[in-house]
Scaffold this active site. Structure first.
Site, mmCIF file in Angstrom:
data_model
loop_
_atom_site.group_PDB
_atom_site.id
_atom_site.type_symbol
_atom_site.label_atom_id
_atom_site.label_comp_id
_atom_site.label_asym_id
_atom_site.label_seq_id
_atom_site.Cartn_x
_atom_site.Cartn_y
_atom_site.Cartn_z
ATOM 1 N N GLN A 96 0.843 -1.322 -0.122
ATOM 2 C CA GLN A 96 0.228 0.041 -0.067
ATOM 3 C C GLN A 96 0.685 1.385 0.130
ATOM 4 O O GLN A 96 2.200 1.242 0.286
ATOM 5 C CB GLN A 96 -1.023 -0.187 1.435
ATOM 6 C CG GLN A 96 -0.287 -0.100 2.449
ATOM 7 C CD GLN A 96 -1.015 -0.127 3.783
ATOM 8 O OE1 GLN A 96 -1.264 1.010 4.363
ATOM 9 N NE2 GLN A 96 -1.682 -1.291 3.941
ATOM 10 N N HIS A 98 0.028 5.838 0.801
ATOM 11 C CA HIS A 98 -0.857 6.656 1.287
ATOM 12 C C HIS A 98 -0.795 8.132 0.219
ATOM 13 O O HIS A 98 0.324 8.378 -0.144
ATOM 14 C CB HIS A 98 -0.644 7.419 2.626
ATOM 15 C CG HIS A 98 -0.739 5.916 3.350
ATOM 16 N ND1 HIS A 98 -1.599 5.014 3.775
ATOM 17 C CD2 HIS A 98 0.224 5.416 4.542
ATOM 18 C CE1 HIS A 98 -1.501 4.357 4.296
ATOM 19 N NE2 HIS A 98 0.070 4.274 4.768
ATOM 20 N N GLU A 133 3.344 8.629 8.175
ATOM 21 C CA GLU A 133 3.261 7.938 9.439
ATOM 22 C C GLU A 133 4.542 7.469 9.856
ATOM 23 O O GLU A 133 5.529 7.422 9.196
ATOM 24 C CB GLU A 133 2.274 6.508 9.014
ATOM 25 C CG GLU A 133 2.760 5.867 7.951
ATOM 26 C CD GLU A 133 1.797 4.635 7.927
ATOM 27 O OE1 GLU A 133 0.504 4.897 7.810
ATOM 28 O OE2 GLU A 133 1.952 3.333 7.644
ATOM 29 N N HIS A 264 4.677 0.364 0.733
ATOM 30 C CA HIS A 264 5.281 -0.269 1.833
ATOM 31 C C HIS A 264 4.301 -1.562 2.276
ATOM 32 O O HIS A 264 3.044 -1.648 1.525
ATOM 33 C CB HIS A 264 5.511 0.578 3.101
ATOM 34 C CG HIS A 264 4.084 1.094 3.473
ATOM 35 N ND1 HIS A 264 3.662 2.342 2.587
ATOM 36 C CD2 HIS A 264 3.254 0.981 4.505
ATOM 37 C CE1 HIS A 264 2.625 2.716 3.640
ATOM 38 N NE2 HIS A 264 2.288 1.677 4.491
ATOM 39 N N ARG A 283 -4.337 0.419 -2.086
ATOM 40 C CA ARG A 283 -3.707 -0.915 -2.094
ATOM 41 C C ARG A 283 -3.478 -1.455 -3.540
ATOM 42 O O ARG A 283 -4.016 -1.040 -4.441
ATOM 43 C CB ARG A 283 -4.734 -1.857 -1.420
ATOM 44 C CG ARG A 283 -4.874 -1.544 0.180
ATOM 45 C CD ARG A 283 -6.042 -2.314 0.603
ATOM 46 N NE ARG A 283 -6.268 -2.113 2.022
ATOM 47 C CZ ARG A 283 -7.359 -1.139 2.171
ATOM 48 N NH1 ARG A 283 -8.161 -0.980 1.189
ATOM 49 N NH2 ARG A 283 -7.630 -0.950 3.331
#
Length: 407
Positions: A96, A98, A133, A264, A283
């Protein structure tokens, strides 16, 4: 300061033991427990408990953002800008990435215009936020993150000695940069099923032969990971894509930061994770969930990167800080020893403190709150002079606050 009760999320890749043990519950749990959310995301906000009763952190912040968030309220639209989690992966998560802030705004608007319900499993953008993140390992943590140096990947592909990989290795060797990675990744992730059914088994056979060879195996972790992913997700093109990524092992206390667009997949382990307050995920495979390859290609950053480790650095207040460029959050760790004095939480509010080992006593004037292992507390911007002290032995405490509060 008030007790904060996390929202438990059950996903198939979660653990039946890790989060249960962390919270002092019986093991194994009835279902795989994957994430414990401590935040104010609309999908699953944590619950705040106090003398006046219980409410969601989302509602608490919305009712009086100036009191709860202080100076951060106007900067982040009256919303808590980060989401803190404990993540426990027993099996690999999906491959996935972001979106950036601009991509999230655009994607959310497009899916709204297309009238895709926000809670639809086909929805990519569930909010308008980006999602940088940071994950900090609580035990040995395995992951794939970011595209490896292409020349190193060429070495890996040739080391597997699979005839069907030769042309792809040559392709990348001729363009050992982001354009070559884009071409190879796009080719592999969109392979027709018949071609994939021929190439993937040959690659896996090559991994087995490679691991059976004599001498030091420079790519042993990569080959072993490909075999493990193929066992969990047979016939998935994401297994090939995983060969292009940095294979990472975090030891307890080490961190990994992922900016927008970084491909990642977390493989296994338990960690504290903090991110911008978003649940946007694109994804590309290794999952039974919705996969949208064209949208993933739209957001991916194909620039090769070194392993994006974040190592703790002393913060000058008894804690260590995990420094990232994200303005939404900052994460510190306090390792409190038995019999130690009270430690000031200098950047606690607005924020969340999470106990991951032992028991911690939080003190403010005459007030006191004990946070058990696996528990947390909400510290509003109006709270000041919060101090922490270990109870009954040593303890570990993570303090999550809005970015820019570093002293």
């Amino acid at each position: 300061m008030r007790e904060l009760v996390g929202a438990l999320r059950n996903y198939a890749w979660g653990s039946r033991t890790a989060l249960a043990r962390l919270r002092g519950n019986a093991v194994p749990s009835a279902h795989p427990e994957a994430e414990l959310w401590f935040g104010a995301h609309p999908a699953d906000p944590a619950r705040v408990r106090g003398a006046g009763g219980e409410c969601s952190l989302l509602d608490l912040v919305a009712e009086d953002p100036d009191r709860e968030l202080g100076a951060a309220a106007p900067e982040f639209g009256g919303k808590l800008p980060f989401l803190l989690k404990v993540l426990a992966a027993e099996e690999p998560l999906s491959l996935q990435a972001h979106p950036s802030a601009a991509q999230a705004l655009d994607g959310y608007a497009r899916e709204d215009r297309a009238r895709v319900p926000v809670d639809s499993p086909l929805r990519n953008y569930r909010d308008e936020n980006h999602k940088p993140e940071l994950v900090v390992a609580l035990d040995r943590f395995e992951a794939l993150a970011g595209f490896r140096d292409p020349l190193r990947t060429v070495e890996l592909l040739r080391a597997l000695a699979v005839p069907g990989l030769a042309s792809y290795a040559d392709l990348l060797a001729a363009a050992p940069d982001s354009s070559g990675l884009r071409t190879l990744f796009t080719t592999w992730i969109t392979l027709p099923q018949q071609a994939l059914a021929q190439l993937l088994p040959a690659v896996l056979d090559g991994c087995v032969r490679y691991l059976s060879g004599k001498g030091k195996r420079a790519f042993a972790a990569e080959a072993r990971t490909a075999l493990e992913l193929a066992e969990a997700y047979p016939g998935d093109a994401g297994v090939l894509a995983a060969l292009l990524l940095n294979r990472i092992t975090l030891e307890p206390g080490q961190g990994l930061y992922l900016a927008a667009g970084n491909l990642h997949a977390y493989l296994r382990g338990v960690g504290v994770e903090i991110m911008a307050n978003s649940d946007n995920v694109l994804r590309g495979g290794l999952t039974p969930k919705h996969v949208d390859v064209p949208e993933l290609l739209r957001v991916l950053d194909f620039e090769p990167i070194d392993v994006p480790f974040v190592l703790p650095e002393p913060a000058g207040d008894g804690s260590v800080r995990y420094r990232t460029p994200a303005p939404e959050f900052e994460l510190r760790r306090f390792d409190l020893t038995a019999g130690s004095g009270q430690v000031p939480l200098t950047s606690a509010g607005p924020g969340i403190v999470l106990c991951t080992a032992g028991r911690v006593r939080l003190l403010q004037d005459d007030a006191e709150l004990t946070v058990e292992r696996g528990g947390a507390a909400w510290i509003s911007a109006a709270d000041s002079d919060i101090r922490a002290q270990a109870r009954d032995g040593g303890a570990q405490l993570f303090s999550a606050s809005v970015g820019g509060n570093a002293s």
